[in-house]
Design an enzyme around this catalytic site. Structure first.
Site, PDB file in Angstrom:
ATOM      1  N   ASP A 249      24.730   4.481  -1.763  1.00 49.30           N
ATOM      2  CA  ASP A 249      23.545   5.279  -1.447  1.00 49.30           C
ATOM      3  C   ASP A 249      23.427   6.499  -2.372  1.00 49.30           C
ATOM      4  O   ASP A 249      22.373   7.125  -2.443  1.00 49.30           O
ATOM      5  CB  ASP A 249      23.635   5.819  -0.009  1.00 49.30           C
ATOM      6  CG  ASP A 249      22.912   4.928   0.994  1.00 49.30           C
ATOM      7  OD1 ASP A 249      21.849   4.385   0.642  1.00 49.30           O
ATOM      8  OD2 ASP A 249      23.417   4.795   2.126  1.00 49.30           O
TER       9      ASP A 249
ATOM     10  N   GLN B  95      23.826   3.431   7.632  1.00 47.82           N
ATOM     11  CA  GLN B  95      22.393   3.681   7.789  1.00 47.82           C
ATOM     12  C   GLN B  95      22.154   5.006   8.522  1.00 47.82           C
ATOM     13  O   GLN B  95      22.778   5.289   9.548  1.00 47.82           O
ATOM     14  CB  GLN B  95      21.752   2.508   8.548  1.00 47.82           C
ATOM     15  CG  GLN B  95      20.238   2.569   8.653  1.00 47.82           C
ATOM     16  CD  GLN B  95      19.515   2.453   7.314  1.00 47.82           C
ATOM     17  OE1 GLN B  95      20.010   1.854   6.364  1.00 47.82           O
ATOM     18  NE2 GLN B  95      18.337   3.020   7.209  1.00 47.82           N
TER      19      GLN B  95
ATOM     20  N   LYS C  84      17.727  -5.149   3.989  1.00 49.53           N
ATOM     21  CA  LYS C  84      18.782  -4.966   2.982  1.00 49.53           C
ATOM     22  C   LYS C  84      19.693  -6.197   2.951  1.00 49.53           C
ATOM     23  O   LYS C  84      20.088  -6.670   1.897  1.00 49.53           O
ATOM     24  CB  LYS C  84      19.589  -3.692   3.288  1.00 49.53           C
ATOM     25  CG  LYS C  84      18.805  -2.407   3.002  1.00 49.53           C
ATOM     26  CD  LYS C  84      19.494  -1.144   3.500  1.00 49.53           C
ATOM     27  CE  LYS C  84      18.596   0.075   3.305  1.00 49.53           C
ATOM     28  NZ  LYS C  84      19.161   1.331   3.803  1.00 49.53           N
TER      29      LYS C  84
HETATM   30  N1  GUN Z   1      17.731   6.024   6.060  1.00 49.57           N
HETATM   31  C1  GUN Z   1      16.548   6.143   5.418  1.00 49.57           C
HETATM   32  N2  GUN Z   1      16.701   5.869   4.105  1.00 49.57           N
HETATM   33  C2  GUN Z   1      18.016   5.568   3.935  1.00 49.57           C
HETATM   34  C3  GUN Z   1      18.778   5.192   2.791  1.00 49.57           C
HETATM   35  O1  GUN Z   1      18.294   5.083   1.652  1.00 49.57           O
HETATM   36  N3  GUN Z   1      20.103   4.955   3.029  1.00 49.57           N
HETATM   37  C4  GUN Z   1      20.659   5.081   4.256  1.00 49.57           C
HETATM   38  N4  GUN Z   1      21.973   4.852   4.376  1.00 49.57           N
HETATM   39  N5  GUN Z   1      19.975   5.436   5.324  1.00 49.57           N
HETATM   40  C5  GUN Z   1      18.670   5.677   5.161  1.00 49.57           C
END
Ligand code: GUN
Length: 283
Positions: free
Chosen positions: A119, A96, A52
């Site tokens: 998100d 996350q 990311k």
């Molecule tokens: N863990 C797995 N997929 C995601 C996501 O799209 N966002 C976040 N914050 N954590 C995750």
């Protein structure tokens, strides 16, 4: 001819569009900024977070990392989120998941300012999505819709079979397919006639978390298959929830793993960051 949907290529096109938007925002004095919070040492999460951050760098979004030890308390994490909420130079906050078991994920998600919730996990954004109002869309579902659109696959009137009912993928992709005028069936671990339902699907979205679960006998000829799964096999290789080799000659289109839905998720995160920066910049 069956089509292999190239999520990597399409996500690169989107990233280049976003790069342009970022430079336009910077000319107006707004530097889109994402705060990324990671608690603990989960190896998969570390890779996701690093991907990311790399993608942010590519398009010119500033990213700030908060890497916290696994012993971090819920209170400490909530206090950090509060600080990030209050900072005007931060437009997006991403915590996350999964979080260590002593921290309640729901509490943390609820603490993020919905205007910075890139998100799309906060109940305000989830609710807005479900009644068709403007909101941050969760990245993987939004990426799937964008992948279908940019691959010239229409959703309207199609029978869409979603397998999985998680808050991150199954539920929101069901809402989005419905919004695109699909007819949606949501299957899950307690569904009794899964095979028969899959066989009726024009579009199948597999978000199950079981390697190679969907096989050719479960789909109808010409179906479109979207694979959200990322499973690591004993030999270390990645594979999806769909048995790609078994299904590929029977479908009209299919996503590979890796290189299908995954890159689209990141592209949508960048899109949400720019949207947040634009909206907060105009306040
Ligand atoms: N863990 C797995 N997929 C995601 C996501 O799209 N966002 C976040 N914050 N954590 C995750």
């Amino acid at each position: 001819m069956n089509q292999i949907m190239d999520g990597k290529k399409i996500s690169n096109e989107i990233k280049n569009e976003i790069k342009q938007e970022v430079s336009e925002l910077k000319e107006k004095g707004i530097e889109p900024t994402l705060a990324v919070v990671l608690v603990g040492e989960d190896p998969a999460s570390k890779i996701y977070v690093s991907n990311k951050k790399k993608a942010c760098e590519y398009v010119g979004i500033r990213s700030l990392s908060y890497l916290l030890p696994k012993e971090t308390t819920e209170e400490e994490l909530l206090s950090l989120v509060q600080t990030l909420n209050n900072r005007e130079d931060i437009h997006g906050i991403l915590v996350q998941l999964p979080l260590p078991s002593h921290i309640q994920e729901e509490k943390v998600i609820m603490s993020i300012d919905p205007k910075k919730d890139v998100d799309g996990f906060h109940p305000i954004n989830v609710g807005a999505l479900s009644i068709g109002k403007k909101a941050f869309l969760p990245c993987t579902p939004a990426g799937i819709i964008e992948l279908l659109k940019r691959s010239d696959i229409s959703i309207e009137g199609k029978h869409c079979v979603v397998i999985g009912r998680s808050n991150i993928v199954g539920k929101p992709i069901s809402m989005l397919l419905l919004r695109e005028n699909g007819t949606v069936t949501v299957c899950h671990s307690k569904t009794v006639n899964l095979k028969e339902l899959c066989q009726q699907g024009d579009i199948i979205v597999a978000a199950i978390g079981k390697a190679n679960f969907i096989t050719a006998d479960m789909i109808k000829p010409g179906a479109v298959l979207i694979d959200v799964g990322i499973n690591r096999l004993e030999n270390g290789k990645l594979c999806g929830d769909i048995d790609f080799n078994d299904c590929k000659d029977k479908v009209s289109a299919i996503t590979p793993v890796p290189g299908g839905v995954g890159p689209m998720t990141i592209a949508m995160l960048l899109y949400n960051c720019v949207l947040g920066a634009r909206q907060q910049g105009e306040e």
